[in-house]
Scaffold this motif. Structure first.
Motif, PDB file in Angstrom:
ATOM      1  N   THR A  39      19.878  49.836  73.300  1.00  0.00           N
ATOM      2  CA  THR A  39      19.832  50.287  71.912  1.00  0.00           C
ATOM      3  C   THR A  39      19.797  49.112  70.951  1.00  0.00           C
ATOM      4  O   THR A  39      19.146  49.143  69.918  1.00  0.00           O
ATOM      5  CB  THR A  39      21.063  51.163  71.607  1.00  0.00           C
ATOM      6  N   SER A  80       3.577  64.826  71.518  1.00  0.00           N
ATOM      7  CA  SER A  80       3.829  63.406  71.767  1.00  0.00           C
ATOM      8  C   SER A  80       2.715  62.863  72.647  1.00  0.00           C
ATOM      9  O   SER A  80       2.133  63.593  73.456  1.00  0.00           O
ATOM     10  CB  SER A  80       5.184  63.199  72.451  1.00  0.00           C
ATOM     11  N   ASP A 101       8.870  59.427  69.684  1.00  0.00           N
ATOM     12  CA  ASP A 101       9.839  58.565  70.370  1.00  0.00           C
ATOM     13  C   ASP A 101      10.201  57.347  69.539  1.00  0.00           C
ATOM     14  O   ASP A 101      11.298  56.791  69.670  1.00  0.00           O
ATOM     15  CB  ASP A 101       9.283  58.129  71.728  1.00  0.00           C
ATOM     16  N   HIS A 104      12.998  58.366  67.380  1.00  0.00           N
ATOM     17  CA  HIS A 104      14.205  58.440  68.201  1.00  0.00           C
ATOM     18  C   HIS A 104      14.828  57.052  68.358  1.00  0.00           C
ATOM     19  O   HIS A 104      16.029  56.860  68.149  1.00  0.00           O
ATOM     20  CB  HIS A 104      13.850  59.025  69.577  1.00  0.00           C
ATOM     21  N   GLN A 105      14.012  56.069  68.695  1.00  0.00           N
ATOM     22  CA  GLN A 105      14.495  54.714  68.867  1.00  0.00           C
ATOM     23  C   GLN A 105      15.056  54.145  67.557  1.00  0.00           C
ATOM     24  O   GLN A 105      16.090  53.471  67.544  1.00  0.00           O
ATOM     25  CB  GLN A 105      13.362  53.816  69.374  1.00  0.00           C
ATOM     26  N   LEU A 108      18.488  55.729  66.765  1.00  0.00           N
ATOM     27  CA  LEU A 108      19.503  55.159  67.645  1.00  0.00           C
ATOM     28  C   LEU A 108      19.878  53.754  67.190  1.00  0.00           C
ATOM     29  O   LEU A 108      21.051  53.373  67.177  1.00  0.00           O
ATOM     30  CB  LEU A 108      19.008  55.132  69.096  1.00  0.00           C
ATOM     31  N   ILE A 142      23.172  60.945  67.561  1.00  0.00           N
ATOM     32  CA  ILE A 142      21.860  61.384  68.023  1.00  0.00           C
ATOM     33  C   ILE A 142      21.833  61.387  69.559  1.00  0.00           C
ATOM     34  O   ILE A 142      22.333  60.462  70.191  1.00  0.00           O
ATOM     35  CB  ILE A 142      20.764  60.426  67.490  1.00  0.00           C
ATOM     36  N   ARG A 144      20.968  60.637  73.239  1.00  0.00           N
ATOM     37  CA  ARG A 144      20.427  59.392  73.750  1.00  0.00           C
ATOM     38  C   ARG A 144      19.165  59.611  74.587  1.00  0.00           C
ATOM     39  O   ARG A 144      18.371  58.688  74.752  1.00  0.00           O
ATOM     40  CB  ARG A 144      21.486  58.646  74.560  1.00  0.00           C
ATOM     41  N   TYR A 146      15.469  61.264  75.138  1.00  0.00           N
ATOM     42  CA  TYR A 146      14.391  61.737  74.280  1.00  0.00           C
ATOM     43  C   TYR A 146      14.191  63.245  74.403  1.00  0.00           C
ATOM     44  O   TYR A 146      13.875  63.921  73.428  1.00  0.00           O
ATOM     45  CB  TYR A 146      13.082  61.014  74.600  1.00  0.00           C
ATOM     46  N   PHE A 149      16.574  64.991  72.201  1.00  0.00           N
ATOM     47  CA  PHE A 149      16.216  64.666  70.820  1.00  0.00           C
ATOM     48  C   PHE A 149      14.998  65.468  70.370  1.00  0.00           C
ATOM     49  O   PHE A 149      14.968  66.000  69.253  1.00  0.00           O
ATOM     50  CB  PHE A 149      15.930  63.171  70.708  1.00  0.00           C
ATOM     51  N   SER A 150      13.986  65.575  71.235  1.00  0.00           N
ATOM     52  CA  SER A 150      12.764  66.297  70.863  1.00  0.00           C
ATOM     53  C   SER A 150      13.047  67.775  70.609  1.00  0.00           C
ATOM     54  O   SER A 150      12.406  68.409  69.763  1.00  0.00           O
ATOM     55  CB  SER A 150      11.695  66.143  71.956  1.00  0.00           C
ATOM     56  N   MET A 153      14.409  67.918  67.065  1.00  0.00           N
ATOM     57  CA  MET A 153      13.364  67.681  66.078  1.00  0.00           C
ATOM     58  C   MET A 153      12.365  68.844  66.040  1.00  0.00           C
ATOM     59  O   MET A 153      11.802  69.132  64.988  1.00  0.00           O
ATOM     60  CB  MET A 153      12.637  66.361  66.384  1.00  0.00           C
TER      61      MET A 153
END
Length: 238
Positions: A39, A80, A101, A104-105, A108, A142, A144, A146, A149-150, A153
């Motif tokens: 991260t 994506s 993504d 997302h990064q 984080l 958030i 960790r 993806y 996370f997706s 979102m």
């Protein structure tokens, strides 16, 4: 004799189970540490010193995030490049432009940063390619992975309420501190300066707002930025 043997087998089984539990816990801890290390090395987010003066707060605006939903097969999905490259090409769309993504990064990076842990991160705002504006509070955790996370979102993109972020009205400038300096980042900027030197030159009573692109290619708008810089650690995570 049979009873003693049974007790020994039970003891051995308990001992093995305990060792396995300890090994699993150690592996989980190691994975968490590795995740934290990764991260801190996210590309594309400017390095911001965490030892700012006590008065200064920092806000991040992540511009042009791609959060587009489409019907793929029988279900609607967050597009994506990794999961839907063929679908995107069939619909004459460039897969390189569909990179949630990156967002997302970036989230984080900001939320895990020493800056946030020091209590200096005031807020993170996300604006999509289509102009939808989200607010993410500094205390939010958030996911960790993806995949998780997706899912969040996707819900946000289709208008479902999410605890981790909320849709707010544009323009983003109405939520920024009155006495703030808004700095955009661009590789093409002719003004190159180390971030530590740039921050040191800013007055102690000025809040900093960093505007960063959350996309793979292109430029961010300079409609509301006071300055555009390319610093020597632009590719190093906060």
């Amino acid at each position: 004799m049979g009873k003693v043997k049974e007790e020994e087998e039970n003891y051995d089984r308990e001992e093995v189970e305990q060792l396995l539990e300890e090994e699993t816990a150690a592996t989980a801890t190691l994975d968490e540490k590795k995740a934290e290390e990764v991260t801190l090395e996210r590309p594309g987010i400017p390095f911001v010193p965490s030892n700012l003066n006590n008065k200064t707060g920092v806000t991040f605006i992540l511009e042009r995030a791609c959060l587009e939903v489409a019907k793929v097969g029988k279900s609607y999905q967050l597009l994506s490049s990794e999961d839907h490259a063929n679908f995107l090409r069939k619909n004459n769309k460039n897969p390189a432009e569909y990179r949630p993504d990156i967002l997302h990064q970036a989230l984080l990076t900001n939320l895990d940063s020493p800056l946030n842990k020091a209590g200096r991160l005031r807020a993170v705002y996300v604006r999509t390619e289509k102009g939808v504006l989200f607010e993410v509070k500094p205390h939010v955790r958030i996911p960790r992975t993806y995949k998780r996370f997706s899912g969040i979102m996707f819900n946000a993109a289709v208008g479902k309420r999410e605890k981790l972020l909320r849709v707010i009205k544009n323009p983003v400038t109405q939520y920024l501190p009155v006495n703030s300096r808004k700095i955009g980042f661009s590789y093409s900027s002719e003004k190159s300066i180390p971030m530590r030197d740039y921050v040191a030159a800013v007055s102690d009573d000025v809040d900093l707002v960093f505007v960063v692109g959350a996309m793979a290619h292109g430029k961010i708008s300079n409609d509301y930025t006071d300055d555009f810089i390319a610093n020597d650690r632009f590719s190093v995570a906060a």
